[in-house]
Design an enzyme around this catalytic site. Structure first.
Site, PDB file in Angstrom:
ATOM      1  N   LEU A   5      -7.331  34.148   1.095  1.00  0.00           N
ATOM      2  CA  LEU A   5      -7.030  32.965   1.896  1.00  0.00           C
ATOM      3  C   LEU A   5      -7.378  33.231   3.356  1.00  0.00           C
ATOM      4  O   LEU A   5      -7.807  32.337   4.084  1.00  0.00           O
ATOM      5  CB  LEU A   5      -5.549  32.578   1.773  1.00  0.00           C
ATOM      6  CG  LEU A   5      -5.202  31.304   2.548  1.00  0.00           C
ATOM      7  CD1 LEU A   5      -5.801  30.072   1.884  1.00  0.00           C
ATOM      8  CD2 LEU A   5      -3.704  31.151   2.696  1.00  0.00           C
ATOM      9  N   TYR A   6      -7.180  34.478   3.784  1.00  0.00           N
ATOM     10  CA  TYR A   6      -7.568  34.839   5.162  1.00  0.00           C
ATOM     11  C   TYR A   6      -9.031  34.484   5.398  1.00  0.00           C
ATOM     12  O   TYR A   6      -9.377  33.794   6.360  1.00  0.00           O
ATOM     13  CB  TYR A   6      -7.345  36.338   5.389  1.00  0.00           C
ATOM     14  CG  TYR A   6      -7.969  36.850   6.651  1.00  0.00           C
ATOM     15  CD1 TYR A   6      -7.488  36.446   7.890  1.00  0.00           C
ATOM     16  CD2 TYR A   6      -9.057  37.722   6.617  1.00  0.00           C
ATOM     17  CE1 TYR A   6      -8.074  36.895   9.057  1.00  0.00           C
ATOM     18  CE2 TYR A   6      -9.638  38.181   7.777  1.00  0.00           C
ATOM     19  CZ  TYR A   6      -9.151  37.770   8.996  1.00  0.00           C
ATOM     20  OH  TYR A   6      -9.731  38.207  10.156  1.00  0.00           O
TER      21      TYR A   6
END
Ligand SMILES: O=C(O)[C@H]1O[C@H](OP(=O)(O)OP(=O)(O)OC[C@H]2O[C@@H](n3ccc(=O)[nH]c3=O)[C@H](O)[C@@H]2O)[C@H](O)[C@@H](O)[C@@H]1O
Length: 434
Positions: free
Chosen positions: A245-246
């Site tokens: 997700l980063y």
């Protein structure tokens, strides 16, 4: 609801109501009833409103205090004077830069380097507790000694950021405030959306309305290459397969940057950093906590890919990254818009800032062992499915050509400087337990 029926029972024109009792008594009893039930009704409304607002605000305040996202008090003539002094340009061709994330690892080094060459620098940082805030405070103290003021606040606080632009007409923004770390995204996904997406949009909103609009250089990440297998990674390669997700929020940031460039004429440069390390680094990164744990005699998990495949990173030393950041600021063209309106095409760039020589994580550990003179307790384990990719490798042709970027520190040399700093800051262990 019961009380609603009673209120409904009261006729709007009392004269039409036929009562067996006298008009006056009837009126009095109705008025008493109306008053009573209105009181009950309003009390209930008040109770529920208060309850819901206090519970939501307490949930919010818990989150804010946990992540330290609150903005400390700001404003007033003294505060404005500090802001102005910090941002004052000292050299003839200097620039005035708002550095977000100034108490962070890269932010501290970039701020110090800008100040050293005579640029005006103002920091902004929320001092959140993603990792030990005392390290951030120590970096702040370091910057303060060279005349850099870090305003304590969140990039999502648009009133504050707008105020900073009211006080200083920044020519540039170095936007480094972000939720970093690949693996932590599984524990706290919303912090990535908060800082890397909402926060970026808040910054760009203020920048597009500022007059003059600043040029913006900001931190993207090598993680945007995700599952890309073509090496070395070039800016032209696909970046639509993020593994965390980063990475996805950094990739989203690149698309958002494009939008603001396209609609508002903001000059935007994204820098894809490749695993930056060095003195004053981030304690959540492997080289940092490996050092701490080796010194403590604790075992360290070393990831390997399937079939004992090597996991490697293009580790990049902080001083090289700083040079790349300054060159990006110096070559950034002016934004073309004003008052929120675009006047013409504006510069839009994305660069890899890596070292161009990937090193296996097990080699990193061997270097640390030699420097620390302690044998590591290696715990080799399968690369967990938590967002890590197997390797990174930067192609820096574009940065070399446009920015004159030429990394010059190999991992051995850079880690030597890191270890020297680490030992002087923490000693051999105790302080780093915090
Ligand atoms: O290049 C980037 O864009 C990213 O670099 C780093 O991410 P990462 O490369 O994963 O850095 P570390 O967390 O320090 O990991 C370095 C290497 O050590 C490995 N590792 C990590 C942790 C661990 O316990 N064991 C282990 O072998 C990782 O798989 C990785 O190969 C930063 O943490 C990100 O914020 C940054 O955006």
């Amino acid at each position: 609801m019961k009380q609603m029926n009673h209120i409904d029972d009261i006729p709007s024109t009392p004269g039409k109501y036929k009562s067996p009792y006298g008009h006056r008594n009837r009126w009095h009893s109705n008025l008493a009833k109306l008053t009573f039930w209105s009181f009950v009704f309003l009390s209930l409304i008040f109770f529920f409103c208060f309850r819901s607002s206090s519970s939501s605000s307490s949930a919010l305040s818990t989150d804010l205090s946990r992540r330290s996202l609150r903005t400390s008090s700001w404003g007033g003539p003294e505060w404005e004077k500090r802001v102005r002094n910090s941002a004052r340009i000292k050299s003839p061709n200097g620039i005035s830069v708002l550095v977000t994330g100034a108490a962070g690892f890269v932010g501290t080094h970039v701020s110090a380097a800008l100040k050293r060459r005579g640029d005006g620098v103002l920091g902004l940082d929320n001092f959140n507790d993603y990792y030990d805030p005392s390290l951030k405070r120590a970096r702040q103290a370091l910057l303060e000694r060279s005349g850099i003021f870090i305003v304590e606040g969140d990039i999502n606080d648009m009133v504050l950021v707008k105020k900073l632009f009211d006080v200083v007409a920044f020519s540039h923004v170095m936007h480094l405030a972000a939720q970093a770390g690949v693996r932590y995204a599984m524990q706290n996904p919303s912090s990535y959306v908060h800082s890397n997406i909402a926060g970026l949009v808040s910054m760009l909103e203020v920048c597009k309305s500022a007059n003059p609009q600043p040029a913006i250089v900001w931190a993207s990440s090598s993680s945007v290459y995700g599952l890309n297998t073509k090496v070395p990674f070039s800016e032209k390669d696909r970046t639509d397969q993020p593994a965390s997700l980063y990475a996805a929020t950094k990739k989203a940031g690149e698309e958002i940057a494009h939008t603001y460039n396209h609609i508002y004429g903001l000059s935007l440069t994204g820098l894809r950093f490749f695993t930056v390390y060095g003195p004053w680094g981030r304690p959540d990164m492997a080289y940092f906590f490996f050092t701490k744990d080796i010194l403590k005699g604790k075992s360290i998990p070393i990831f390997e890919a399937a079939n004992h495949g090597t996991v490697a990173r293009d580790f990049t030393y902080i001083d090289d990254i700083v040079k790349g950041c300054l060159a990006a600021l110096d070559t950034a063209e002016k934004s073309t818009g004003s008052g929120g309106k675009k006047k013409g095409a504006a510069q839009m760039r994305v660069f890899n800032l890596g070292n161009t020589s990937p090193v296996p994580v097990s080699d990193l550990v061997s270097i640390l062992e030699r420097l620390l003179k302690v044998k590591a307790k290696r715990l080799v384990m399968k690369l967990p499915r938590n967002g890590d990719v197997q390797f990174t490798h930067a192609n820096i042709t574009f940065a070399r050509r446009e920015l004159g970027y030429k990394p010059s520190t190999d991992l051995q040399t850079g880690l030597k400087k890191f270890v020297r700093w680490y030992l002087s800051y923490y000693g051999t262990g105790k302080k780093s337990d915090q």
